[in-house]
Write a protein that holds these residues in place. Structure first.
Motif, mmCIF file in Angstrom:
data_model
loop_
_atom_site.group_PDB
_atom_site.id
_atom_site.type_symbol
_atom_site.label_atom_id
_atom_site.label_comp_id
_atom_site.label_asym_id
_atom_site.label_seq_id
_atom_site.Cartn_x
_atom_site.Cartn_y
_atom_site.Cartn_z
ATOM 1 N N ALA A 3 0.838 -1.188 0.000
ATOM 2 C CA ALA A 3 0.000 0.000 0.000
ATOM 3 C C ALA A 3 0.877 1.242 0.000
ATOM 4 O O ALA A 3 1.931 1.298 0.629
ATOM 5 C CB ALA A 3 -0.908 -0.005 1.222
ATOM 6 N N GLN A 6 -1.024 7.569 1.986
ATOM 7 C CA GLN A 6 -1.773 8.702 1.456
ATOM 8 C C GLN A 6 -1.628 9.899 2.395
ATOM 9 O O GLN A 6 -1.026 9.829 3.446
ATOM 10 C CB GLN A 6 -3.252 8.312 1.303
ATOM 11 C CG GLN A 6 -3.467 7.059 0.472
ATOM 12 C CD GLN A 6 -3.057 7.224 -0.962
ATOM 13 O OE1 GLN A 6 -3.351 8.238 -1.581
ATOM 14 N NE2 GLN A 6 -2.346 6.243 -1.496
ATOM 15 N N GLU A 34 -11.336 -0.258 3.857
ATOM 16 C CA GLU A 34 -10.929 0.280 2.558
ATOM 17 C C GLU A 34 -9.753 1.236 2.706
ATOM 18 O O GLU A 34 -8.803 1.211 1.919
ATOM 19 C CB GLU A 34 -12.104 0.992 1.889
ATOM 20 C CG GLU A 34 -13.200 0.052 1.419
ATOM 21 C CD GLU A 34 -14.295 0.782 0.658
ATOM 22 O OE1 GLU A 34 -14.123 1.998 0.405
ATOM 23 O OE2 GLU A 34 -15.303 0.144 0.325
ATOM 24 N N ARG A 35 -9.777 2.081 3.739
ATOM 25 C CA ARG A 35 -8.701 3.049 3.922
ATOM 26 C C ARG A 35 -7.387 2.364 4.298
ATOM 27 O O ARG A 35 -6.319 2.777 3.848
ATOM 28 C CB ARG A 35 -9.102 4.082 4.981
ATOM 29 C CG ARG A 35 -10.268 4.957 4.532
ATOM 30 C CD ARG A 35 -10.576 6.076 5.509
ATOM 31 N NE ARG A 35 -11.762 6.816 5.081
ATOM 32 C CZ ARG A 35 -12.118 8.003 5.542
ATOM 33 N NH1 ARG A 35 -11.392 8.600 6.488
ATOM 34 N NH2 ARG A 35 -13.195 8.614 5.085
ATOM 35 N N VAL A 37 -6.527 -0.768 3.463
ATOM 36 C CA VAL A 37 -6.043 -1.479 2.273
ATOM 37 C C VAL A 37 -5.464 -0.499 1.256
ATOM 38 O O VAL A 37 -4.451 -0.784 0.606
ATOM 39 C CB VAL A 37 -7.179 -2.321 1.658
ATOM 40 C CG1 VAL A 37 -6.751 -2.889 0.310
ATOM 41 C CG2 VAL A 37 -7.576 -3.457 2.597
ATOM 42 N N ARG A 38 -6.088 0.672 1.116
ATOM 43 C CA ARG A 38 -5.586 1.682 0.174
ATOM 44 C C ARG A 38 -4.294 2.327 0.644
ATOM 45 O O ARG A 38 -3.607 2.977 -0.132
ATOM 46 C CB ARG A 38 -6.629 2.790 -0.039
ATOM 47 C CG ARG A 38 -7.863 2.383 -0.800
ATOM 48 C CD ARG A 38 -8.517 3.589 -1.489
ATOM 49 N NE ARG A 38 -8.586 4.768 -0.659
ATOM 50 C CZ ARG A 38 -9.618 5.098 0.124
ATOM 51 N NH1 ARG A 38 -10.664 4.291 0.199
ATOM 52 N NH2 ARG A 38 -9.605 6.215 0.828
ATOM 53 N N ALA A 103 -11.799 -5.385 -0.798
ATOM 54 C CA ALA A 103 -11.016 -4.151 -0.864
ATOM 55 C C ALA A 103 -9.646 -4.407 -1.484
ATOM 56 O O ALA A 103 -9.129 -3.580 -2.250
ATOM 57 C CB ALA A 103 -10.862 -3.560 0.535
ATOM 58 N N THR A 104 -9.045 -5.550 -1.168
ATOM 59 C CA THR A 104 -7.725 -5.873 -1.706
ATOM 60 C C THR A 104 -7.786 -6.091 -3.209
ATOM 61 O O THR A 104 -6.934 -5.610 -3.965
ATOM 62 C CB THR A 104 -7.145 -7.117 -1.007
ATOM 63 O OG1 THR A 104 -7.136 -6.904 0.408
ATOM 64 C CG2 THR A 104 -5.730 -7.395 -1.472
ATOM 65 N N GLU A 107 -8.044 -2.840 -5.128
ATOM 66 C CA GLU A 107 -6.821 -2.040 -5.170
ATOM 67 C C GLU A 107 -5.692 -2.693 -5.954
ATOM 68 O O GLU A 107 -4.677 -2.055 -6.230
ATOM 69 C CB GLU A 107 -6.336 -1.763 -3.737
ATOM 70 C CG GLU A 107 -7.150 -0.737 -2.998
ATOM 71 C CD GLU A 107 -7.115 0.622 -3.681
ATOM 72 O OE1 GLU A 107 -6.017 1.160 -3.895
ATOM 73 O OE2 GLU A 107 -8.201 1.137 -4.011
ATOM 74 N N ASP A 108 -5.839 -3.956 -6.317
ATOM 75 C CA ASP A 108 -4.743 -4.707 -6.925
ATOM 76 C C ASP A 108 -4.833 -4.677 -8.443
ATOM 77 O O ASP A 108 -5.488 -5.504 -9.062
ATOM 78 C CB ASP A 108 -4.770 -6.147 -6.412
ATOM 79 C CG ASP A 108 -3.624 -6.975 -6.973
ATOM 80 O OD1 ASP A 108 -2.622 -6.368 -7.379
ATOM 81 O OD2 ASP A 108 -3.745 -8.205 -6.999
ATOM 82 N N GLU A 109 -4.163 -3.721 -9.067
ATOM 83 C CA GLU A 109 -4.209 -3.593 -10.519
ATOM 84 C C GLU A 109 -3.514 -4.756 -11.225
ATOM 85 O O GLU A 109 -3.784 -5.041 -12.387
ATOM 86 C CB GLU A 109 -3.551 -2.269 -10.936
ATOM 87 C CG GLU A 109 -4.291 -1.021 -10.479
ATOM 88 C CD GLU A 109 -5.668 -0.891 -11.102
ATOM 89 O OE1 GLU A 109 -5.877 -1.463 -12.195
ATOM 90 O OE2 GLU A 109 -6.528 -0.233 -10.491
#
Length: 256
Positions: A3, A6, A34-35, A37-38, A103-104, A107-109
């Motif tokens: 991660a 932010q 979510e926060r 994981v992000r 959530a993972t 976020e995992d492109e």
């Protein structure tokens, strides 16, 4: 997946709820998952103190404490005496938890998490196909044949095809008698079944190729060939995922 931390402004940003949730603790938990994981709250860092979380979410201390307790149960935080509530490393997160996994994946492109999910499913289902080939009754074999034949008729209707597809795999799992393996696979499937990243390509060509794999699995189980059934299941799940995960160009290689 690592991660990326932010800004502190994002950490104190109010949630984008269209209306106040009925279950505040569940809503706060979902937002914090979510926060975390992000990377808004990175691993090794403390969650904001209770007063800040209360202000951020416009909730009481009781709600915040309940949310933090749920985060602990999911493995995302640890409460340390004198240090506060610390965010744990991803290796400690409960990846079978619906919120954490969802959530993972979001976020995992790279799709690495879905690769791992498919590899887990493949290992379990291959083993269950092996056992099913030894234990399957005539009734089970008849049902598998009927499902394969039904799927042949549904290749132009992907939505209906995939319902029968899931029934085929579940029949094999039930025939193995492995309730734990079946529960894990079904849990994982429920959490990603509506994800476009997981379903990927599902047109006619995919359905036709997919059912060739089903037919091979059925034939090996009907022949009471454990090794052949396991290999057929392994190949089927691998090939299906390689196609589903690929974009408009050449299919990408499945991670191992």
């Amino acid at each position: 997946m690592t991660a990326v931390p932010q800004s502190s402004a994002e950490a104190s940003e109010a949630p984008a709820w269209s209306r106040r949730p009925a279950n505040l603790a569940a809503a706060v938990t979902a937002e914090l998952v979510e926060r975390i994981v992000r990377g808004v709250h990175p691993s090794g860092s403390p969650l904001p103190p209770e007063p800040v979380l209360c202000e951020t979410f416009s909730v009481s201390r009781t709600v915040v404490r309940e949310a933090v307790k749920i985060l602990q149960e999911k493995g995302l935080v640890q409460v340390r005496q004198g240090a506060g509530t610390m965010v744990t490393p991803p290796a400690m997160w409960n990846m079978l938890d619906e919120l954490v996994l969802g959530a993972t994946i979001a976020e995992d492109e790279s799709l690495a998490i879905l690769d791992h999910l498919v590899a887990t499913r493949r290992a379990l289902e291959s083993d269950m196909a092996n056992v099913a080939a030894r234990l399957a009754s005539a009734e089970v074999i008849d049902r598998l044949r009927a499902l394969v034949e039904r799927m042949d008729e549904l290749v132009d209707d992907p939505a209906s095809y995939h319902e029968e597809d899931r029934a085929f795999h579940d029949t094999v799992m039930q025939a193995s008698g492995n309730r734990i393996g079946r529960a894990v696979v079904r849990s994982l499937e429920r959490q990603v079944i509506n994800s476009a990243r997981y379903t990927g390509r599902t047109g006619r060509a995919f359905c036709v190729a997919s059912n060739h794999g089903h037919r091979r699995i059925y034939e090996r189980i009907a022949a009471h060939d454990p090794k052949g059934a396991a290999e057929a299941m392994f190949t089927h799940i691998t090939k299906a995922w390689v196609v589903r995960r690929s974009g408009p160009g050449e299919p990408t290689r499945l991670r191992r």
